[in-house]
Design an enzyme around this catalytic site. Structure first.
Site, PDB file in Angstrom:
ATOM      1  N   ASP A 101     -39.680  29.637 -12.833  1.00 37.90           N
ATOM      2  CA  ASP A 101     -40.629  29.537 -13.938  1.00 37.90           C
ATOM      3  C   ASP A 101     -40.798  28.053 -14.301  1.00 37.90           C
ATOM      4  OD1 ASP A 101     -42.116  31.141 -16.252  1.00 37.90           O
ATOM      5  OD2 ASP A 101     -40.828  29.717 -17.287  1.00 37.90           O
ATOM      6  N   HIS A 304     -40.996  38.696 -12.283  1.00 39.10           N
ATOM      7  CA  HIS A 304     -40.945  37.272 -12.592  1.00 39.10           C
ATOM      8  C   HIS A 304     -39.529  36.725 -12.737  1.00 39.10           C
ATOM      9  CE1 HIS A 304     -42.623  33.503 -13.905  1.00 39.10           C
ATOM     10  NE2 HIS A 304     -41.966  33.534 -15.048  1.00 39.10           N
TER      11      HIS A 304
END
Length: 325
Positions: A101, A304
């Site tokens: 991320d 994610h």
């Protein structure tokens, strides 16, 4: 066996809380939003067993690390400065940097800026991207009824007020909705915390609150992360987004500069980023910017939070890459 140690280090004028395990060549692990160094719990032990010194940092603004009050103190260049200073404090002359991320964005930038220190890079979820043709804020969509989540995050005080009302509910909703457990990204019914936010509501309003969290996030793990955010708040993490335009301005001098070290990219098949138009093309054209890219691995059904959701696959790919260096 090498025990996991937590300690605080003074680097670049700030105090950082780090988790460390193992001995050997340094692997530096950088988390994203909204996470802490605890996101790397599965990697620390695996890397230590494989003969590496694994260090996961609570990044500037998060967890047990200092959180400067000015939002301008959170440019990618400030964060790379932290990591360069941490290498010195750890008495290491080089490291392999791994990030997911926002940590992925930082890792790519660190390898691009300081290949002398960061000898290889692994990005999770966020590919290396070229400098946008215009400032990012003008590229993110806005309609009469909704704005892209980055616009929402950039409004001073707005998102932190919503998120800090109940940190546990916030993290439950965001973690679930961005995970592979929420469903395939091409299904319009799959929730996405990193999409459009209604102008008359908040980001959390549109997200389901799961009765039971996925088994990759135990109640104990969630509790640890929640207590970190209860003490740090969300402002530090949101300040990374508030520097998107400033990063773009500062990166003008790096335009066209390649990442010249060995690299690996991993992404979950159900990563929220894959819902962004053109993302598949950015991933496909990465070798132009990263000539020594050793592979782009798509992890089936994962979302994610790749290193938390699919630790076995991530650890295997990571260790195989490290051993090939």
């Amino acid at each position: 066996m090498h025990d996991l140690k937590h300690h605080r280090l003074n680097a670049n004028g700030l105090m950082f809380r780090v988790a460390e395990q193992g001995e050997g060549p340094l692997v530096l692990l950088c988390h994203g939003f909204p996470e802490t160094s605890h996101a790397w719990r599965h990697q620390l032990a695996a890397l230590a067993r494989a003969g590496y010194r694994a260090v996961a940092v609570d990044m500037r603004g998060y967890g047990g690390s200092d959180s400067p009050s000015e939002s301008s103190a959170y440019s990618v260049f400030d964060i790379v400065g932290d990591l360069v200073a941490l290498l010195g404090v750890l008495n290491e002359s080089s490291a392999v940097i791994v990030g997911g991320d926002w940590g992925g964005t930082v890792a790519w930038q660190a390898a691009q800026l300081r290949p002398d220190l960061f000898r290889a890079v692994v990005g999770l979820g966020v590919p290396m991207m070229g400098r946008a043709p215009t400032r990012p804020s003008s590229l993110f969509p806005k309609t009469n009824s909704a704005i892209f989540y980055t616009h929402y995050f950039c409004e001073p005080g707005l998102a932190e007020k919503e998120f800090e009302r109940d940190a546990e509910a916030t993290l439950r909703k965001i973690y679930f909705a961005a995970s592979g457990n929420a469903g395939p990204r091409d299904d319009p019914n799959t929730p996405n915390p990193f999409g459009m936010v209604a102008r008359d509501g908040g980001l959390l309003d549109a997200l389901p609150d799961p009765e039971v969290m996925p088994d990759w996030l135990s109640p104990t793990d969630l509790e640890l992360i929640v207590s970190s955010f209860n003490s740090s708040g969300f402002r530090g993490g949101l300040n990374y987004y508030r520097n998107l335009d400033r990063n773009w301005e500062l990166q003008a001098g790096l335009n066209g500069q390649q990442v010249q070290v060995p690299a690996l990219f991993l992404i979950g098949e159900r990563d929220t980023g894959l819902a962004i138009p053109g993302m598949d093309q950015i991933i496909k054209s990465m070798p132009e910017l990263v000539p020594h890219l050793r592979g782009s691995i798509v992890v089936p059904k994962a979302g994610h939070w790749l290193q938390q959701e699919a630790p076995a696959q991530v650890n295997a790919a990571l260790i195989s890459f490290l051993q090939s260096l």
